[in-house]
Design a protein around this motif. Sequence first.
Motif, PDB file in Angstrom:
ATOM      1  N   GLN A   1     -28.566  44.381   7.120  1.00 42.67           N
ATOM      2  CA  GLN A   1     -29.530  44.319   8.213  1.00 42.67           C
ATOM      3  C   GLN A   1     -29.406  42.994   8.959  1.00 42.67           C
ATOM      4  O   GLN A   1     -29.440  42.962  10.193  1.00 42.67           O
ATOM      5  CB  GLN A   1     -30.947  44.490   7.671  1.00 42.67           C
ATOM      6  CG  GLN A   1     -32.006  44.507   8.761  1.00 42.67           C
ATOM      7  CD  GLN A   1     -33.396  44.699   8.206  1.00 42.67           C
ATOM      8  OE1 GLN A   1     -33.605  44.689   7.003  1.00 42.67           O
ATOM      9  NE2 GLN A   1     -34.353  44.867   9.091  1.00 42.67           N
TER      10      GLN A   1
ATOM     11  N   GLU B   1     -26.353  43.129  11.148  1.00 44.99           N
ATOM     12  CA  GLU B   1     -26.581  43.950  12.337  1.00 44.99           C
ATOM     13  C   GLU B   1     -27.446  43.218  13.354  1.00 44.99           C
ATOM     14  O   GLU B   1     -27.179  43.257  14.561  1.00 44.99           O
ATOM     15  CB  GLU B   1     -27.245  45.272  11.952  1.00 44.99           C
ATOM     16  CG  GLU B   1     -26.322  46.252  11.272  1.00 44.99           C
ATOM     17  CD  GLU B   1     -27.047  47.515  10.822  1.00 44.99           C
ATOM     18  OE1 GLU B   1     -28.230  47.699  11.181  1.00 44.99           O
ATOM     19  OE2 GLU B   1     -26.420  48.307  10.115  1.00 44.99           O
ATOM     20  N   GLU B   2     -28.489  42.515  12.872  1.00 52.33           N
ATOM     21  CA  GLU B   2     -29.354  41.760  13.776  1.00 52.33           C
ATOM     22  C   GLU B   2     -28.580  40.641  14.456  1.00 52.33           C
ATOM     23  O   GLU B   2     -28.766  40.374  15.642  1.00 52.33           O
ATOM     24  CB  GLU B   2     -30.552  41.202  13.015  1.00 52.33           C
ATOM     25  CG  GLU B   2     -31.570  42.254  12.640  1.00 52.33           C
ATOM     26  CD  GLU B   2     -32.688  41.713  11.763  1.00 52.33           C
ATOM     27  OE1 GLU B   2     -32.657  40.511  11.393  1.00 52.33           O
ATOM     28  OE2 GLU B   2     -33.603  42.500  11.453  1.00 52.33           O
TER      29      GLU B   2
ATOM     30  N   ARG C   1     -30.332  44.070   2.711  1.00 49.61           N
ATOM     31  CA  ARG C   1     -30.826  42.945   3.513  1.00 49.61           C
ATOM     32  C   ARG C   1     -29.677  42.251   4.242  1.00 49.61           C
ATOM     33  O   ARG C   1     -29.792  41.889   5.410  1.00 49.61           O
ATOM     34  CB  ARG C   1     -31.567  41.951   2.620  1.00 49.61           C
ATOM     35  CG  ARG C   1     -32.998  42.357   2.311  1.00 49.61           C
ATOM     36  CD  ARG C   1     -33.782  41.208   1.680  1.00 49.61           C
ATOM     37  NE  ARG C   1     -33.290  40.844   0.360  1.00 49.61           N
ATOM     38  CZ  ARG C   1     -33.703  41.377  -0.779  1.00 49.61           C
ATOM     39  NH1 ARG C   1     -34.617  42.312  -0.760  1.00 49.61           N
ATOM     40  NH2 ARG C   1     -33.210  40.968  -1.936  1.00 49.61           N
TER      41      ARG C   1
END
Length: 198
Positions: A140, A143-144, A137
């Motif tokens: 992610q 990266e977002e 998580r």
Amino acid sequence: MSNPQEELLPPNAEDDELTLPRASINKIIKELVPTVRVANESRELILNCCSEFIHLISSEANEVCNQRSKKTINAEHVLEALDRLGFRDYKQEAEAVLHDCKEVAAKRRRQSTRLENLGIPEEELLRQQQELFAKAREEQAREEQQQWMSMQAAAVQQSNALIQRQQTDATGGGGSSSSAGFVSKPSEDDDDDDDDDY
């Protein structure tokens, strides 16, 4: 005597539970004959035939099971039912599928015992799994955030380029203003000159 067209109609809601999923039948048809279009009536007929075949085999396997005083229908009962009903050609394929299923089940059991033989308590494995989920998580989210920042930077860059183009056009350094999509408006002084001509 019943109408053959009525037999092809989809079953009513009560009987719908007793049929195979249409999506599965459509997928099988598409895999077997990918270049042939199959009419909806034909699909319904195939669906009804498959359901009837399953009912027939199940009933006969149940009969075999009852004759042997068993309470559970097992694979041998189904294979004997195929034999009794004259589907000996399918029996060999069914035995091959049964063999594959047994191999898959044995593989799952081996993997399950491997996990048990690791010596790690289930709580510890669960904690490790939760840690992996948390790391995934975080990665992610990182990266977002990077993607969002790069989109923002691109938007700022575009905005700066547009402002620079407008400034260049306003100072006359960028060619005619109409080529950049701007139309010059006549000034009020130009209107006054027209009034003097009358």
